[in-house]
Design an enzyme around this catalytic site. Structure first.
Site, PDB file in Angstrom:
ATOM      1  N   CYS A  80     -11.010   3.844  -1.151  1.00  0.00           N
ATOM      2  CA  CYS A  80      -9.732   4.211  -0.528  1.00  0.00           C
ATOM      3  C   CYS A  80      -9.706   3.501   0.820  1.00  0.00           C
ATOM      4  CB  CYS A  80      -9.627   5.734  -0.345  1.00  0.00           C
ATOM      5  SG  CYS A  80      -8.196   6.250   0.649  1.00  0.00           S
ATOM      6  N   GLU A 136      -6.241  10.538   9.128  1.00  0.00           N
ATOM      7  CA  GLU A 136      -4.894  10.617   9.706  1.00  0.00           C
ATOM      8  C   GLU A 136      -4.896  11.488  10.967  1.00  0.00           C
ATOM      9  OE1 GLU A 136      -1.663   9.589   8.004  1.00  0.00           O
ATOM     10  OE2 GLU A 136      -2.979   8.248   6.883  1.00  0.00           O
ATOM     11  N   ASP A 171       0.863  -1.182   0.000  1.00  0.00           N
ATOM     12  CA  ASP A 171       0.000   0.000   0.000  1.00  0.00           C
ATOM     13  C   ASP A 171       0.900   1.233   0.000  1.00  0.00           C
ATOM     14  OD1 ASP A 171      -2.446   1.520   0.317  1.00  0.00           O
ATOM     15  OD2 ASP A 171      -1.847   1.858   2.381  1.00  0.00           O
ATOM     16  N   SER A 172       0.333   2.378  -0.369  1.00  0.00           N
ATOM     17  CA  SER A 172       1.074   3.635  -0.307  1.00  0.00           C
ATOM     18  C   SER A 172       1.469   3.969   1.129  1.00  0.00           C
ATOM     19  CB  SER A 172       0.222   4.763  -0.879  1.00  0.00           C
ATOM     20  OG  SER A 172      -0.998   4.849  -0.177  1.00  0.00           O
ATOM     21  N   HIS A 222      -8.612   4.291   3.543  1.00  0.00           N
ATOM     22  CA  HIS A 222      -8.842   5.132   4.725  1.00  0.00           C
ATOM     23  C   HIS A 222     -10.333   5.307   5.039  1.00  0.00           C
ATOM     24  CE1 HIS A 222      -4.635   6.155   4.514  1.00  0.00           C
ATOM     25  NE2 HIS A 222      -4.733   7.038   5.468  1.00  0.00           N
ATOM     26  N   CYS A 244      -3.712  -0.828  -2.280  1.00  0.00           N
ATOM     27  CA  CYS A 244      -3.905   0.616  -2.400  1.00  0.00           C
ATOM     28  C   CYS A 244      -4.829   0.865  -3.593  1.00  0.00           C
ATOM     29  CB  CYS A 244      -2.539   1.270  -2.638  1.00  0.00           C
ATOM     30  SG  CYS A 244      -2.608   3.022  -3.060  1.00  0.00           S
TER      31      CYS A 244
END
Lengths: 279, 279
Positions: free
Chosen positions: A186, A154, A11-12, A188, A74
């Site tokens: 995504c 984040e 993943d990134s 996240h 990702c």
């Protein structure tokens, strides 16, 4: 025949740990070799060429490390760089998160109107739209980049007025269009699940690509008859985690996506990744 | 004696163009050699070691290109990696944005209470705090990381309810402490100037490091007697701009920070930067 080799995942950053988490949940004996490119996170605003180069560097690092399956966890790299990764070694099964998420959304939509949210690069690439059209060309798709969602996660702002305002800004236009299914494109975004569901209303189903990617991985391992052997369920304890940078927030962030602490992490320098392509 | 060599400037991305803009404004004859590390932007959440490595790679790329002064126009790289850059070549004057901003804030505070906002890495490094204490140890400083401000700027949300809510979240605690001066310790923040000023109130002075860094550069060029020659004022037309990635939003974003279009940009691969350190 069983196969004790690990599953490679990259993943990134650390968001791909949501895929690892689902794999440990449904296949607790599997070991994972995870690489998070935390020194170059996030990929979502970069050019397709650069994202493809980064993905190829990481794949060339992981593939020689005796893995049995490679998962591009990702969404951005899956949307833009998957073919480039698949070309590296044709005998290695490689899957992304886009096709599993697309399949799941096609099964769930009744109105044949699917919304897709993700990074700018993911939405611009249109990979979800193409994957859905390949399955059922009569389905209409509506993509919406949501660049502030990942920074909100984040920052830990899951349940806040700020998250609600941002969600309304991005999602009300999709609600107005009449979608009945929304792909969280995504890794996240599942952490904003409640705010997103509250914003779009209970009649719109949310699709978490991480979950469906883990199931796809299980299908492939079953089909190839290469599930991990034994009766123990401590795949996670025998897994290895790499990252290209260890920021002060690293552990907290990893725990956020994994739902628990991850074992020790080894740092891999970007020089080493770049060298993988040059060799 | 005049000196027609360019000024080298680098930043993690395009925010450092605010420093270039100020230089062209006060010294329109100067040429600039700019590098934005857009493939690895943003630096603010990364580890000091990684930020230092990135800064050194870029400095080693720029220094041999016949520049007369090097400006680290990134607050994060200035806070964490400046000494590492200064060690590369002792005969080259190297300045960051921290000391000019710190000096300006010391001149402005009456209450001797200065707030500093920036990325996590900038605030954790405490470089502004040390620089201010070196000038006047009786001044109290209060650092506050604001990780959502840069993404808000990148998304163009300067004047919005979201920006106001985020600003209140970050800045009200600084207002309550009684600061009378606030250093905008990230090149993105001046684009939120109005929202920040409105949030903290007119009695708190905002310090834009970009402006003071350009003035510091002017002082150094004057002292060394190496200002650019001639009467023409087209430094910008003779300047060169490099970036490590050209995203689809590149031009729009560059114009945002520069206030006008920048001349053609050349892409420099990360391989080339990494090679600068290995040589």
């Amino acid at each position: 025949m069983s196969d004790s080799r690990p599953i490679g995942i990259f993943d990134s950053g650390l968001g791909g740990l949501t895929v690892a988490k689902e794999i440990f949940r449904i296949m607790p004996r599997e070991k994972i070799l995870y690489l998070g490119d935390t020194a170059r996170f996030p990929y979502g605003g970069r050019s397709p060429e650069t994202i493809g180069t980064f993905a190829e560097q990481i794949a060339r690092f992981l593939i020689p490390r005796d893995i049995k399956l490679l998962i591009v966890a990702c969404n951005t790299a899956s949307s833009v760089g998957l073919e480039r990764v698949q070309k590296i070694n044709h005998s290695m099964p490689v899957i992304g998160v886009v096709l599993p998420g697309a399949k799941a959304s096609v099964m769930r939509t009744a109105e044949k109107k699917i919304g897709i949210i993700g990074t700018k690069a993911t939405i611009n690439a249109g990979a979800y739209t193409r994957a859905i059209a390949d399955i059922d060309a009569s389905i209409k798709t509506y993509g919406k980049p949501c660049p502030l969602f990942a920074p909100l996660v984040e920052e830990g702002l899951f349940d806040s007025d700020i998250a609600r305002l941002v969600a309304q800004r991005y999602l009300y236009p999709l609600v107005d269009i009449g979608i009945d299914c929304l792909v969280l494109g995504c890794t996240h975004y599942p952490l904003l699940y409640e705010v997103i569901q509250e914003t779009v209303g209970a009649s719109i189903q949310l699709i978490d690509s991480a979950l469906w990617t883990a199931k796809e991985a299980q299908d492939i391992l079953l089909a190839l008859d290469v599930l991990a052997p034994g009766s123990e369920s401590e795949g996670i304890a025998n897994s290895a985690f790499y990252a290209t940078d260890l920021s002060p927030d690293f552990e907290k962030s990893a725990e956020l996506f994994m739902g628990k602490k991850i074992p020790e992490v080894e740092m891999i320098s970007l020089d080493e990744l770049v060298a993988c392509v040059k060799e």
